[in-house]
Design a protein around this motif. Structure first.
Motif, short mmCIF file in Angstrom:
data_model
loop_
_atom_site.label_atom_id
_atom_site.label_comp_id
_atom_site.label_asym_id
_atom_site.label_seq_id
_atom_site.Cartn_x
_atom_site.Cartn_y
_atom_site.Cartn_z
N SER A 1 32.65 -8.43 10.51
CA SER A 1 32.21 -7.81 11.45
C SER A 1 31.13 -6.78 10.68
O SER A 1 30.20 -6.51 11.08
N CYS B 1 28.06 -8.50 9.11
CA CYS B 1 27.24 -8.78 10.00
C CYS B 1 26.42 -7.94 10.63
O CYS B 1 25.28 -7.84 10.90
N LEU C 1 31.59 -17.27 9.09
CA LEU C 1 31.60 -16.01 9.91
C LEU C 1 32.96 -15.78 10.27
O LEU C 1 33.47 -16.54 10.90
N THR C 2 33.36 -14.43 10.03
CA THR C 2 34.65 -13.90 10.47
C THR C 2 35.79 -14.78 9.63
O THR C 2 37.08 -14.43 10.00
N THR D 1 38.26 -10.12 9.95
CA THR D 1 37.73 -10.17 11.13
C THR D 1 38.24 -11.13 12.20
O THR D 1 38.61 -11.08 13.31
N CYS E 1 30.64 -10.83 16.04
CA CYS E 1 30.01 -11.47 14.68
C CYS E 1 28.83 -12.44 14.95
O CYS E 1 27.68 -12.09 14.34
N ASN F 1 25.93 -10.57 16.00
CA ASN F 1 25.12 -9.89 15.19
C ASN F 1 24.60 -10.50 14.28
O ASN F 1 23.35 -10.20 13.83
N TYR G 1 33.06 -0.93 13.08
CA TYR G 1 32.07 -1.80 12.46
C TYR G 1 30.66 -1.42 12.45
O TYR G 1 29.89 -1.23 11.22
#
Length: 582
Positions: free
Chosen positions: A14, A17, A38-39, A43, A150, A153, A363
């Protein structure tokens, strides 16, 4: 592809991003690298709570105030990722009246809307609360989807010119004397659309400035340049139940302790959590007794949990940080505030800063602070706009509240699809092609899956975090194969098989801690569907593949159904007295 950038962000959680989005919106050239999806770190392993700040209103009021401020911002800019469930801090008869009063005063001192409900009023809000609950404090907690947030973003960062590179692990920091000027990364499948297990390469990416936003792994990154970043990783377990036993976030109103929160999330409820310091964020024990503790303790607040089906458990690692010399022994006492470490000022090494600590809810504030810092370092005069500009999918909040008729559908699938996609719903769902439901548990349609494949390529786990497909009651038993079919004909057979195996293994990883009663039956059904019906345990295509999923052992020989004991602590459960009889 360019291998030089103004700002290089390490970490695709988070915070990373959020930083990439913030800096890209200010006009900087940004590259983000993440070793997995991602994550992939902290996160993606949280309980999904959008903090009101109430949890910190006594112990850490600065963090509490920050939480309520960011709570309100995220509701505005990321409405398609947030469900405002509300929250209750519930007092049982044995819980302290003094602490209840402290909690109420702390909430009000921090600007957190709070009102007291009697036990009867609390049970009107949540009928499954224990009948002996004395009273509760109502606060504006919510549930947030960290995966969608995420991705939103990252997409917005790309929309503003950023390069977002997943499956790219940092293997070294590039340092010349007292200056850090970039990193070396190892690609798991190369840049662009991801293809699992393809031959990788290494790449040097140079930058004017490097931001270490790798959370619990920040110390490991710092060590590559002989910098000490004193992160204290703390693990916590989360347990996912088969349905939403509650529609409101339920917190135990007492001082710090394990197993004190239930978060309704999409079609499930998530129980949490523990707080135990570990030395390595990648290697720590995952104990079955921790799962038992979640259910046994939280059943005191919500008794129906004792009889509910547990579909999976997972562990996450908090990136706790406190300045050197503080000497806190108990990780629950470490502040949840965040810290910006300028390695030039602190260590005499220019070119990099680290951002550590903090919480998912904050975040964006973390990203704003370090983005301001980076702009100062680079002499860029540009202000932050992330608190005002909606994320992709949230531009029109009415999209989340509109009826189910927009696309000629009259079912919960339409509403859930619209909620996931936000203002992108029309572009994705308005198709002349057949659009059946691919994942029945979560109501995910073919159009959504294909949209996610366009973003993430053959990585079905990336499709999962974008759509929630395979994250429902069956844990992929019925839909993993359907998802893999959607990769054809763009990807070849070997790629599709490998992607299916990786997705199903990821689903199994969290199930193996909860194999009793009805969930054991569900796991065996999933096994039958994948290993026998599809012949995956004797598939000739796997004979020469050393990386093929081992269905015979169903997780490479890990035990899956040894006799249940009372939390793994040696006393067998009596028949009818607990989960072992279900």
């Amino acid at each position: 592809m360019a291998d030089h950038t103004e700002v290089l962000v390490l970490g695709g959680g988070s915070t990373g991003c959020g930083i990439a989005r913030d800096l890209a919106m200010r006009g900087l050239d940004v590259t983000l690298v993440e070793r997995g999806n991602l994550t992939d770190g902290t996160t993606g392993r949280m309980h999904g709570l959008l903090h009101s700040g109430g949890r910190y209103a006594v112990s850490d009021q600065a963090s509490a105030t920050e939480c309520i401020e960011e709570n309100e911002i995220l509701r505005d800019i990321a409405g398609h990722c947030v469900e405002m469930t509300g929250g209750l801090f519930v007092q049982r008869p044995e819980d302290s009246d003094d602490y209840f009063r402290e909690k109420l005063k702390g909430c009000r001192d921090c600007g957190i809307p709070a009102r007291v409900l009697s036990g009867r009023e609390a049970r009107e809000v949540e009928p499954y609360l224990a009948t002996d609950v004395k009273r509760a404090i109502e606060v504006p907690d919510g549930a947030v989807d960290p995966f969608r947030l995420c991705v939103a973003n990252a997409l917005d960062a790309e929309n503003h010119g950023a390069r977002v590179e997943t499956h790219a692990e940092v293997v070294d920091l590039l340092r010349d004397g007292d200056d850090i000027y970039g990193v070396e990364v190892r690609h798991e499948s190369g840049p662009g659309k991801r293809t699992h297990n393809a031959a990788g390469t290494t790449e040097e990416i140079t930058a004017e400035y490097v931001v270490n936003a790798t959370g619990a792994w920040a110390g490991q990154i710092g060590a590559m340049a002989d910098l000490e970043v004193e992160v204290r990783p703390s693990k916590g377990v989360m347990t996912i139940m088969n349905v939403r036993q509650v529609d409101t976030v339920i917190n135990r109103c007492k001082p710090k302790g394990d197993a004190d929160i239930v978060v309704p999330h999409e079609t499930t409820a998530i129980l949490g959590t523990t707080d135990e310091e570990v030395s390595d964020p990648d290697d720590y024990p995952e104990e079955r007794w921790e799962v038992d503790q979640m259910i046994d303790t939280l059943s005191e607040l919500v008794p129906i949990l004792e009889e509910a089906r547990t579909i999976r458990s997972f562990w996450g690692v908090r990136p706790l940080y406190e300045p050197p010399g503080t000497g806190t022994q108990d990780p629950t006492d470490i502040t949840r505030d965040f810290f910006l470490l300028d390695h030039d000022d602190r260590d005499g090494v220019s070119g990099m800063s680290s951002i550590v600590g903090g919480k998912f809810t904050t975040y964006r504030a973390m990203a704003e602070e370090i983005s301001n810092h980076v702009c100062d370092k680079l002499g860029v005069n540009a202000s932050c706009a992330t608190a005002d500009e909606p994320l992709p999918g949230s531009e029109n909040i009415e999209t989340l509240e509109a009826g189910m008729d927009d696309f000629g559908l009259r079912s919960p699938v339409a509403r859930r699809s619209k909620q996931r996609l936000g203002s992108r719903a029309s572009d994705v769902l308005n198709t002349n092609e057949a659009n059946p439901v691919i994942c029945q548990c979560e109501g995910v349609t073919r159009a959504e899956v294909q949209d996610a494949i366009c973003q993430s390529g053959s990585d079905l786990n990336a499709v999962r975090i974008r759509t929630r497909a395979s994250m429902g009651n069956c844990q992929g038993g019925f839909c993993c194969a359907n998802m893999a079919n959607e990769l054809h004909p763009e990807y070849d057979e070997a790629t599709v098989r490998a992607s299916l195996d990786e997705l199903f293994q990821e689903r199994w990883k969290g199930e193996r801690h909860a194999l009793w009663g009805e969930q054991l039956s569900q796991a065996m059904l999933n096994y039958a569907l994948h290993a026998t019906t599809m012949n995956r345990d004797r598939d000739p295509a796997n004979e020469d593949d050393p990386n093929a999923l081992e269905y015979e052992a169903f997780d490479s020989g890990r035990p899956t159904a040894e006799p249940r004991t009372d939390g793994g602590r040696g006393e067998p459960r009596e028949r009818g007295s607990g989960r072992g009889d279900r």
